[in-house]
Design a protein around this motif. Structure first.
Motif, PDB file in Angstrom:
ATOM      1  N   PRO A   1       0.821  -1.217   0.000  1.00  0.00           N
ATOM      2  CA  PRO A   1       0.000   0.000   0.000  1.00  0.00           C
ATOM      3  C   PRO A   1       0.853   1.265   0.000  1.00  0.00           C
ATOM      4  O   PRO A   1       0.563   2.211  -0.736  1.00  0.00           O
ATOM      5  CB  PRO A   1      -0.824  -0.137   1.283  1.00  0.00           C
ATOM      6  CG  PRO A   1      -0.907  -1.611   1.518  1.00  0.00           C
ATOM      7  CD  PRO A   1       0.417  -2.153   1.059  1.00  0.00           C
ATOM      8  N   THR A   2       1.929   1.264   0.778  1.00  0.00           N
ATOM      9  CA  THR A   2       2.804   2.437   0.799  1.00  0.00           C
ATOM     10  C   THR A   2       3.416   2.659  -0.582  1.00  0.00           C
ATOM     11  O   THR A   2       3.462   3.791  -1.075  1.00  0.00           O
ATOM     12  CB  THR A   2       3.914   2.254   1.859  1.00  0.00           C
ATOM     13  OG1 THR A   2       3.296   1.931   3.111  1.00  0.00           O
ATOM     14  CG2 THR A   2       4.751   3.506   2.011  1.00  0.00           C
ATOM     15  N   LEU A   3       3.838   1.584  -1.220  1.00  0.00           N
ATOM     16  CA  LEU A   3       4.453   1.715  -2.549  1.00  0.00           C
ATOM     17  C   LEU A   3       3.474   2.280  -3.574  1.00  0.00           C
ATOM     18  O   LEU A   3       3.879   2.882  -4.557  1.00  0.00           O
ATOM     19  CB  LEU A   3       4.967   0.350  -3.031  1.00  0.00           C
ATOM     20  CG  LEU A   3       6.136  -0.240  -2.238  1.00  0.00           C
ATOM     21  CD1 LEU A   3       6.407  -1.672  -2.676  1.00  0.00           C
ATOM     22  CD2 LEU A   3       7.393   0.603  -2.419  1.00  0.00           C
ATOM     23  N   TYR A   4       2.193   2.051  -3.340  1.00  0.00           N
ATOM     24  CA  TYR A   4       1.178   2.580  -4.255  1.00  0.00           C
ATOM     25  C   TYR A   4       0.538   3.866  -3.737  1.00  0.00           C
ATOM     26  O   TYR A   4      -0.456   4.327  -4.286  1.00  0.00           O
ATOM     27  CB  TYR A   4       0.089   1.546  -4.527  1.00  0.00           C
ATOM     28  CG  TYR A   4       0.548   0.494  -5.489  1.00  0.00           C
ATOM     29  CD1 TYR A   4       0.541   0.750  -6.852  1.00  0.00           C
ATOM     30  CD2 TYR A   4       1.007  -0.727  -5.047  1.00  0.00           C
ATOM     31  CE1 TYR A   4       0.994  -0.197  -7.744  1.00  0.00           C
ATOM     32  CE2 TYR A   4       1.455  -1.683  -5.923  1.00  0.00           C
ATOM     33  CZ  TYR A   4       1.443  -1.417  -7.275  1.00  0.00           C
ATOM     34  OH  TYR A   4       1.887  -2.344  -8.166  1.00  0.00           O
ATOM     35  N   GLY A   5       1.094   4.396  -2.639  1.00  0.00           N
ATOM     36  CA  GLY A   5       0.569   5.657  -2.138  1.00  0.00           C
ATOM     37  C   GLY A   5      -0.795   5.540  -1.490  1.00  0.00           C
ATOM     38  O   GLY A   5      -1.592   6.480  -1.540  1.00  0.00           O
ATOM     39  N   TYR A   6      -1.073   4.401  -0.872  1.00  0.00           N
ATOM     40  CA  TYR A   6      -2.321   4.247  -0.114  1.00  0.00           C
ATOM     41  C   TYR A   6      -1.992   4.167   1.375  1.00  0.00           C
ATOM     42  O   TYR A   6      -0.982   3.581   1.766  1.00  0.00           O
ATOM     43  CB  TYR A   6      -3.049   2.950  -0.493  1.00  0.00           C
ATOM     44  CG  TYR A   6      -3.560   2.908  -1.908  1.00  0.00           C
ATOM     45  CD1 TYR A   6      -4.487   3.851  -2.363  1.00  0.00           C
ATOM     46  CD2 TYR A   6      -3.138   1.915  -2.790  1.00  0.00           C
ATOM     47  CE1 TYR A   6      -4.965   3.808  -3.673  1.00  0.00           C
ATOM     48  CE2 TYR A   6      -3.612   1.865  -4.095  1.00  0.00           C
ATOM     49  CZ  TYR A   6      -4.513   2.807  -4.529  1.00  0.00           C
ATOM     50  OH  TYR A   6      -4.987   2.755  -5.809  1.00  0.00           O
ATOM     51  N   ASP A   7      -2.861   4.719   2.191  1.00  0.00           N
ATOM     52  CA  ASP A   7      -2.738   4.528   3.629  1.00  0.00           C
ATOM     53  C   ASP A   7      -3.209   3.116   3.978  1.00  0.00           C
ATOM     54  O   ASP A   7      -3.970   2.500   3.220  1.00  0.00           O
ATOM     55  CB  ASP A   7      -3.587   5.560   4.393  1.00  0.00           C
ATOM     56  CG  ASP A   7      -3.053   6.985   4.193  1.00  0.00           C
ATOM     57  OD1 ASP A   7      -1.882   7.112   3.782  1.00  0.00           O
ATOM     58  OD2 ASP A   7      -3.805   7.941   4.433  1.00  0.00           O
ATOM     59  N   THR A   8      -2.769   2.641   5.132  1.00  0.00           N
ATOM     60  CA  THR A   8      -3.089   1.264   5.522  1.00  0.00           C
ATOM     61  C   THR A   8      -4.602   1.014   5.584  1.00  0.00           C
ATOM     62  O   THR A   8      -5.060  -0.084   5.297  1.00  0.00           O
ATOM     63  CB  THR A   8      -2.457   0.971   6.898  1.00  0.00           C
ATOM     64  OG1 THR A   8      -1.042   1.110   6.766  1.00  0.00           O
ATOM     65  CG2 THR A   8      -2.774  -0.437   7.371  1.00  0.00           C
ATOM     66  N   ASP A   9      -5.371   2.055   5.928  1.00  0.00           N
ATOM     67  CA  ASP A   9      -6.813   1.831   6.083  1.00  0.00           C
ATOM     68  C   ASP A   9      -7.586   1.961   4.767  1.00  0.00           C
ATOM     69  O   ASP A   9      -8.814   1.903   4.765  1.00  0.00           O
ATOM     70  CB  ASP A   9      -7.380   2.773   7.160  1.00  0.00           C
ATOM     71  CG  ASP A   9      -7.090   4.244   6.866  1.00  0.00           C
ATOM     72  OD1 ASP A   9      -6.467   4.536   5.825  1.00  0.00           O
ATOM     73  OD2 ASP A   9      -7.492   5.087   7.681  1.00  0.00           O
ATOM     74  N   ALA A  10      -6.902   2.124   3.645  1.00  0.00           N
ATOM     75  CA  ALA A  10      -7.603   2.237   2.360  1.00  0.00           C
ATOM     76  C   ALA A  10      -8.135   0.865   1.925  1.00  0.00           C
ATOM     77  O   ALA A  10      -7.513  -0.157   2.209  1.00  0.00           O
ATOM     78  CB  ALA A  10      -6.640   2.772   1.295  1.00  0.00           C
ATOM     79  N   PRO A  11      -9.292   0.853   1.243  1.00  0.00           N
ATOM     80  CA  PRO A  11      -9.828  -0.445   0.799  1.00  0.00           C
ATOM     81  C   PRO A  11      -8.894  -1.181  -0.160  1.00  0.00           C
ATOM     82  O   PRO A  11      -8.830  -2.410  -0.140  1.00  0.00           O
ATOM     83  CB  PRO A  11     -11.142  -0.067   0.096  1.00  0.00           C
ATOM     84  CG  PRO A  11     -11.143   1.415  -0.048  1.00  0.00           C
ATOM     85  CD  PRO A  11     -10.191   1.984   0.943  1.00  0.00           C
ATOM     86  N   GLN A  12      -8.125  -0.430  -0.964  1.00  0.00           N
ATOM     87  CA  GLN A  12      -7.199  -1.080  -1.914  1.00  0.00           C
ATOM     88  C   GLN A  12      -6.095  -1.838  -1.182  1.00  0.00           C
ATOM     89  O   GLN A  12      -5.405  -2.668  -1.762  1.00  0.00           O
ATOM     90  CB  GLN A  12      -6.537  -0.033  -2.817  1.00  0.00           C
ATOM     91  CG  GLN A  12      -7.457   0.654  -3.780  1.00  0.00           C
ATOM     92  CD  GLN A  12      -8.071   1.928  -3.185  1.00  0.00           C
ATOM     93  OE1 GLN A  12      -8.132   2.113  -1.982  1.00  0.00           O
ATOM     94  NE2 GLN A  12      -8.552   2.796  -4.057  1.00  0.00           N
ATOM     95  N   ALA A  13      -5.901  -1.510   0.106  1.00  0.00           N
ATOM     96  CA  ALA A  13      -4.785  -2.086   0.858  1.00  0.00           C
ATOM     97  C   ALA A  13      -5.151  -3.420   1.502  1.00  0.00           C
ATOM     98  O   ALA A  13      -4.325  -4.023   2.175  1.00  0.00           O
ATOM     99  CB  ALA A  13      -4.330  -1.092   1.925  1.00  0.00           C
TER     100      ALA A  13
END
Lengths: 557, 138, 342
Positions: A118-130
């Protein structure tokens, strides 16, 4: 180069007619054809070429002298050993911080941070994509708060830190700088590397977010900022590692990496930077694969080609601009899940190749990585492997010990020639970005990967424990225990950060950043403001996603 | 000729975020070379996207490649959603770095074949062909 | 077999649609009766064929066209045809990669098809898949093929509107000339128009069209087996305006130039309707289908009636020059009463 008068050739012909012929009649060779890991043919024997002194000075020369084939330092490893830099990161910032403390205690000399998906894709841990990805391949960093914990107690003015981050490199780097700023450490004392090599993401690793052009603009922003503010920081680690892992040959790895490097230089010059101001801070990152000599030749050719490009194409004057300095990592793809302890031997041979090739720093893979995240024991064995090479084997006692080997010099020349050929092909396609959009690199790599797999499946290529010397005993490896509450801890921390910060300041910083992204200002100062106000990684990246759009790759299979 | 002719149709997808598509591509090519029709959807596929593609393409096999370690979170969702969409007869395979102790749980969840680094493409082909032949025989 | 029913297809059940298309592709014995009962419900969709070489970015264009139609609230089905490997009989169908933006939209149905065997077989499979999707109520059906071979041309040319996609910078020869697909285009699209040479490609195409093809699109009919009486469907020839084949520029990846393409496709449909050519094309299409079906069926029956090895023995005679192909045909026909199975 040779002619019929050559005494070498004459005696070689005699040898072929007599000694060799007789021997072959009695005992034929093991295979009809010998090839490297990259499937290029290997001759039976390499003998001296008619290399005269002039050619030697032009192509090989002495260490620390152009074209640096024998190394960038005049003393090789007699002066300073390579940096033993083990890539680490998993779970929460607390857990990774502990691993770093452990590695420093064990004698590691530099830090290297792995981030989670998620970090590598610029998402926070609580994002659904993560979903399901937290902490799996590295540490989760969602805001400055996490970075503060990650770096807690680490002497940032004494260690150098490498961060494997690409699309969100500018933001993560800004967080690192912010921690140092807040501790009162001057920016010009900070040393380290951000990978920040977006081109190889389109080519191989596929962790891109934005289209190539705005991505290149962000990279150039960091190069410019680093040149002015952090003179000890390597702003791009131009990486062949992932290209090779994706299945390229050694020559493709070399050529595609260097052509990416040339592209970054072009963009920085277009930005108005002087090549000699930024080029010394470009560093490289190569794979160390199985084929020992081919790898050594690759590193030697890399230095030579880069020096020539920088001098002849870009007119660099500063001798440091001509130096190709590189990190290397043993080939993750070569590790087998079967009989994993065999991987210790593979890693040792690969690491030795990197050292014989003159690497500046090295990560050695752990034996269990084809099965799971590395355990502490496996990491220690991998680090010890480097220490044994450095202190017991004796290979660090002389400079470029394989220089002058008929075989290695021949391979080095061949690597160089293949690289120039690829440069031409890519130029014919209109350059790096058009070649990416046309899927050229991707197709070349996919083809090589398929050839390699076919060779293994058809048993033309032996992989010990896979298609020969198989042993079906079940494998027992210790598994890394991760904090089962890590995900909740991390999500809760994001909530806390958002509750505690001044949301008006965050909104203002993000608005300023948006304006900068839409315009042509360097975005780095605006990113720094935003992360210092505890804007989260995803909040910052969403500004860019919105302004730049998202990229979808061409269909290359 | 208009004879009844069945081709094995396979969806190859990468769920989750990791972009390491070397294995997925190599397997896709190998299956093609074994005479199968491979629908390749590429990286960053959500479970919903995978279900939708499997349904519209009416595939016999779904091959999922994942190297990020998120397999325990994502693969059971996919098999569950396949069942909910009346596609329980679709053969689900997974490839990637999958530790031994996760294998039983994944098989329980309906992942029929699990292939870790070192598996040959021929093993995968054989597994699919054998499974299809068994299905046919039912 | 409860997966498929005529009612399910008509109500747009995607599982049923998908399975019936599989049956159609496989020549499954159950396919025909479903197609028969669906046939009265077909003929509603606008069929748009899109062809171009693999480097033209036509999948991206199809993706954006589908999106544009969805913005107009029209339901869209896409059939993406890719070649089957002649060596293995397998195929890699990768068009969905470029269509990820359409994921999750219930008004979209995407099906990848491999070209598989013979020319006629592919045409029939695609024609039948179109019928399934048409009966299921999709308003626009986009049929995408690689404009490389004869079979692909055969497929798209029976669409109502045919778009040929080109890109700049493929040398001086526009690809269409080589592929011989100039004649089938109703609309040319020069994609990736931000590349150097776009204007040149556009002007080359325009010149070619002016030179030889500036008239209305010819209804091509290659029927040889039957003499079909042509009924004039547009009694007033004077009213029939010419369709000037437009050359449009797009940058599909950047979503630029898409709306004019959609408008032009719609305009072309209006033209087809107003000029009466729509009926001509539908009629031609059906004649072709009938011929193809008849050919396939007759061949099937004929070959089914031949004794085993008869064909291979005949071929050996041909190869050995002991028999001419024409004489072989006569011999085969004489040996069997073709088509009358009693």
């Amino acid at each position: 180069m040779t002619d019929n008068q050559s005494p070498y050739l004459k005696s070689r012909e005699d040898w072929e007619e007599t000694t060799l012929k007789k021997h072959l009649e009695r005992r034929p060779e093991r295979k009809e054809k010998f090839v490297t890991t990259s499937s290029t043919p290997i001759e039976r024997l390499y003998t001296p070429k008619d290399t005269n002194a002039e050619e030697y000075l032009e192509n090989i020369n002495l260490p620390g002298q152009y074209p640096f084939t024998r190394g960038v330092h005049a003393t090789g490893y007699r002066g300073k050993l390579w940096t033993m830099r083990m890539f680490a990161g998993f779970g929460t910032a607390e857990e990774t911080n502990q691993r770093f403390q452990y590695l420093l205690e064990q004698g590691q000399t530099g830090l290297s941070v792995a981030f989670d998906m998620p970090t590598l894709y610029g998402y926070d841990t609580d994002a659904p994509q993560a979903l399901g990805e937290f902490g799996k391949c590295g540490v989760a960093i969602s805001s400055l708060k996490d970075m503060e914990i990650l770096l807690d107690g680490l002497p940032l003015d004494q260690v150098t830190t490498s961060m494997t981050i690409n699309s969100p490199a500018a933001i993560i780097w800004a967080m690192y700088i912010a921690v140092a700023d807040n501790r009162g450490i001057p920016r010009n004392k900070l040393g380290g590397t951000i990978q920040n090599d977006i081109l190889k993401e389109y080519i191989a690793q596929k962790e891109f977010i934005f289209p190539p052009k705005p991505s290149m603009r962000l990279v150039t922003d960091t190069v410019e900022f680093g040149t002015n503010e952090l003179p000890l920081w390597n702003t791009i680690s131009i990486s062949g590692y992932h290209i090779r892992e994706a299945g390229s040959t050694a020559a493709q790895e070399l050529a595609f990496t260097l052509v990416d490097g040339i592209e970054y230089v072009k963009w920085a010059i277009e930005r108005g930077l002087d090549v000699d101001d930024f080029a010394p801070r470009l560093s490289f990152f190569f794979n160390a694969h199985n084929d020992f000599f081919e790898e050594v030749a690759k590193y030697r050719a890399a230095r030579r080609v880069w020096a020539r490009v920088m001098k002849e194409k870009f007119g660099a004057k500063n001798p440091r601009s001509l130096l190709l300095r590189f990190h290397s990592q043993t080939a993750g793809v070569s590790l087998t899940a079967q009989q994993p302890e065999n991987n210790v031997a593979r890693v040792a041979i690969q690491a030795l190749a990197a050292v014989m090739g003159g690497t500046q720093s090295l990560h050695t893979n752990s034996m269990d990585e084809a099965l799971a995240l590395p355990s502490e024991l496996a990491v220690r064995v991998a680090l010890r492997t480097q220490q044994i090479i450095a202190h017991e084997s004796g290979v660090a006692n002389t400079i470029d010990p394989l220089g002058g080997s008929y075989f290695v010099e021949e391979l080095t020349d061949r690597m160089e020639a293949q690289t120039w050929d690829y440069f031409q092909k890519i130029e014919d396609l209109g350059g790096v970005l058009p070649a990416i959009e046309a899927g050229f690199f991707q197709q070349e790599i996919a083809d090589s990967a398929y050839v390699y797999q076919r060779e293994i499946d058809d048993r033309e290529r032996t992989i010990v424990g896979i298609n020969d010397f198989v042993n079906d005993e079940p494998v027992q490896i210790p598994i890394l225990d991760m904090d089962p509450q890590g995900y909740e801890t991390q999500c809760a921390r994001i909530e806390e950060v958002k509750a505690a910060r001044d949301n008006e300041t965050v909104a203002r910083c993000l608005a300023n950043l948006r304006a900068a992204a839409e315009g042509t200002d360097n975005t780095m100062p605006f990113i720094l403001d935003a992360v210092k106000a505890y804007a989260t990684l995803q909040e910052v990246m969403d500004v860019f996603r919105d302004v730049f759009g998202e990229y979808h790759e061409p269909a290359i299979i | 000729m208009t004879q009844f002719e069945q081709k094995i149709r396979v969806l190859i997808a990468k769920p989750g975020l990791d972009g390491h598509d070397r294995g997925a591509k190599v397997v896709a090519r190998a299956l093609r070379d074994a005479g199968m029709e491979v629908i390749y959807t590429g990286i960053r596929q959500t479970p919903e996207m995978i279900i939708e593609s499997s349904l519209q393409e009416d595939v016999d096999v779904v091959g999922l490649s994942i190297l990020s370690g998120a397999h325990m979170a994502l693969l059971p969702i996919i098999t569950q959603q396949l069942r909910e969409n009346d596609m329980e007869d679709v053969l689900v395979l997974a490839g990637g770095i999958i530790p031994d102790e996760d294998v039983a749980a994944l098989q329980e969840a309906g992942v029929k074949g699990i292939f870790t680094p070192g598996a040959s493409t021929q093993e995968i082909i054989d597994f699919i062909q054998t499974s299809m032949a068994q299905k046919e025989a039912l | 077999m409860s997966l498929i029913s005529t009612e399910k297809i008509l109500s747009g059940n995607k599982r049923a649609i998908a399975r019936l298309i599989t049956y159609v592709e496989n020549n499954h014995p159950h396919a025909q009766s479903f197609l028969d009962s669906l046939y009265p419900h077909t003929g509603q969709a606008h069929l748009v064929g899109i062809t171009g070489s693999p480097v033209t970015g036509k999948s991206s264009l199809v993706n954006k066209l589908a999106k544009a139609y969805r913005d107009q609230d029209k339901s869209v089905a896409i059939i993406a045809v890719d070649p089957t490997s002649p060596f293995s009989g397998g195929a890699i169908l990768g068009d969905r990669i470029r269509m990820r933006e359409l994921a999750g939209d219930p008004g979209i149905f995407i099906r990848s098809m491999a070209s598989r065997g013979s020319l006629g077989g592919l045409s029939k499979a695609v024609d039948d898949a179109i019928k399934v999707l048409d009966a299921a109520g999709f308003e626009v059906i986009l049929i995408e093929t690689v404009g490389a071979g004869q079979s692909e041309v055969e497929i798209v040319k029976t669409a109502h509107t045919v778009i040929v996609v080109e890109v700049p910078g493929l040398g001086d020869d526009v690809q269409a000339i080589k592929a011989g697909i100039l004649e089938i285009a109703d609309i040319f699209v020069v994609n990736k128009a931000d590349r150097p040479g776009a204007e040149k490609t556009v002007s080359t195409l325009r010149t070619m069209l002016e030179l030889g093809h500036a008239s209305t699109h010819h209804v091509l009919h290659h029927g040889q087996l039957m003499t079909v009486e042509e009924t004039p469907s547009h009694p007033d020839e004077e009213n029939k305006k010419m369709w000037e084949i437009p050359v449009l520029k797009t940058m599909a990846l950047k979503e630029e130039g898409i709306d004019p393409v959609v408008t032009t496709i719609d305009r072309h449909l209006d033209y087809l309707k107003n000029s009466g050519e729509l009926m001509d094309r539908n009629r031609t299409r059906l004649i072709d289908e009938l011929e193809t079906a008849l050919q396939l069926e007759l061949m099937d029956r004929l070959l089914g009636q031949l004794p085993p090895n008869h064909l291979s023995e005949t071929i050996t005679k041909l190869v050995d020059r002991n028999l001419s192909p024409y004489a072989a045909v006569q011999a085969i026909l004489k040996s069997r009463e073709v088509g009358s199975r009693e």
